[in-house]
Design a protein around this motif. Structure first.
Motif, PDB file in Angstrom:
ATOM      1  N   LEU A 164      44.873  37.681  39.682  1.00 24.92           N
ATOM      2  CA  LEU A 164      44.773  38.930  40.447  1.00 24.92           C
ATOM      3  C   LEU A 164      45.999  39.143  41.313  1.00 24.92           C
ATOM      4  O   LEU A 164      46.582  38.182  41.862  1.00 24.92           O
ATOM      5  N   GLU A 165      46.377  40.400  41.436  1.00 21.80           N
ATOM      6  CA  GLU A 165      47.548  40.816  42.207  1.00 21.80           C
ATOM      7  C   GLU A 165      47.096  41.783  43.305  1.00 21.80           C
ATOM      8  O   GLU A 165      46.057  42.443  43.164  1.00 21.80           O
ATOM      9  N   PRO A 166      47.873  41.880  44.375  1.00 19.51           N
ATOM     10  CA  PRO A 166      47.505  42.841  45.433  1.00 19.51           C
ATOM     11  C   PRO A 166      47.323  44.268  44.889  1.00 19.51           C
ATOM     12  O   PRO A 166      46.489  45.022  45.410  1.00 19.51           O
ATOM     13  N   GLU A 167      48.066  44.595  43.827  1.00 18.38           N
ATOM     14  CA  GLU A 167      47.955  45.935  43.242  1.00 18.38           C
ATOM     15  C   GLU A 167      46.607  46.168  42.563  1.00 18.38           C
ATOM     16  O   GLU A 167      46.285  47.307  42.218  1.00 18.38           O
ATOM     17  N   ASP A 168      45.828  45.122  42.366  1.00 20.60           N
ATOM     18  CA  ASP A 168      44.494  45.267  41.782  1.00 20.60           C
ATOM     19  C   ASP A 168      43.453  45.661  42.826  1.00 20.60           C
ATOM     20  O   ASP A 168      42.295  45.934  42.478  1.00 20.60           O
ATOM     21  N   THR A 169      43.844  45.681  44.079  1.00 20.73           N
ATOM     22  CA  THR A 169      42.921  46.058  45.142  1.00 20.73           C
ATOM     23  C   THR A 169      42.448  47.489  44.962  1.00 20.73           C
ATOM     24  O   THR A 169      43.264  48.419  44.850  1.00 20.73           O
ATOM     25  N   ALA A 170      41.134  47.665  44.889  1.00 20.01           N
ATOM     26  CA  ALA A 170      40.556  48.991  44.657  1.00 20.01           C
ATOM     27  C   ALA A 170      39.036  48.887  44.669  1.00 20.01           C
ATOM     28  O   ALA A 170      38.483  47.782  44.653  1.00 20.01           O
ATOM     29  N   GLY A 171      38.390  50.039  44.684  1.00 19.32           N
ATOM     30  CA  GLY A 171      36.971  50.095  44.388  1.00 19.32           C
ATOM     31  C   GLY A 171      36.812  50.111  42.876  1.00 19.32           C
ATOM     32  O   GLY A 171      37.466  50.902  42.216  1.00 19.32           O
ATOM     33  N   TYR A 172      35.961  49.259  42.364  1.00 22.24           N
ATOM     34  CA  TYR A 172      35.752  49.165  40.918  1.00 22.24           C
ATOM     35  C   TYR A 172      34.394  49.780  40.581  1.00 22.24           C
ATOM     36  O   TYR A 172      33.371  49.418  41.172  1.00 22.24           O
ATOM     37  N   TYR A 173      34.405  50.693  39.621  1.00 23.94           N
ATOM     38  CA  TYR A 173      33.224  51.450  39.256  1.00 23.94           C
ATOM     39  C   TYR A 173      32.878  51.229  37.787  1.00 23.94           C
ATOM     40  O   TYR A 173      33.762  51.222  36.924  1.00 23.94           O
ATOM     41  N   CYS A 174      31.596  51.112  37.526  1.00 24.75           N
ATOM     42  CA  CYS A 174      31.112  50.919  36.160  1.00 24.75           C
ATOM     43  C   CYS A 174      30.535  52.227  35.640  1.00 24.75           C
ATOM     44  O   CYS A 174      29.868  52.970  36.375  1.00 24.75           O
TER      45      CYS A 174
END
Length: 120
Positions: free
Chosen positions: A85-95
């Motif tokens: 994981l990278e800092p750029e992966d920071t987000a809200g993840y929605y299914c």
């Protein structure tokens, strides 16, 4: 009615791993595809990975080789294994789940989202 519920988000250090889960339930006859999308502050929601009932997968270029989507059709559940994981992966993840209800009505439902934060 169909419900979609995500779980598994959290805070992780760069280089770490997380596994997200998403379960669909309710008056479901069949699910054609399930997928993960993410949205960072100030940005549009973007596709991360999708998987069909037949197991065909699609990934965003930014996560290829790091993320793996899988599915348990019997449980109407999809997983997202996130490695390196990278800092750029920071987000809200929605299914998202798309399919057909038992009343033969097509559906597309979203979960409420789970936050993934990658930071040291």
């Amino acid at each position: 009615q169909v419900q979609v519920v995500e779980s598994g988000g959290g805070l992780v250090q760069p280089g770490g791993s997380l596994r997200l889960s998403c379960a669909a339930s309710g008056t479901i006859f069949s699910i054609n595809a399930m997928g993960w999308y993410r949205q960072a502050p100030g940005k549009q929601r973007e596709l991360v990975a999708t998987i069909t009932s037949g197991g065909n997968t699609k990934y965003a270029d930014s996560v290829k080789g790091r993320f793996t989507i899988s599915r348990d059709n019997a449980k109407n559940t999809v997983y997202l294994q996130m490695n390196s994981l990278e800092p750029e992966d920071t987000a809200g993840y929605y299914c998202n789940a798309e399919g057909m209800t038992i009343a033969t009505i097509p559906f597309s439902f979203w979960g409420q989202g789970t936050q993934v934060t990658v930071s040291s």
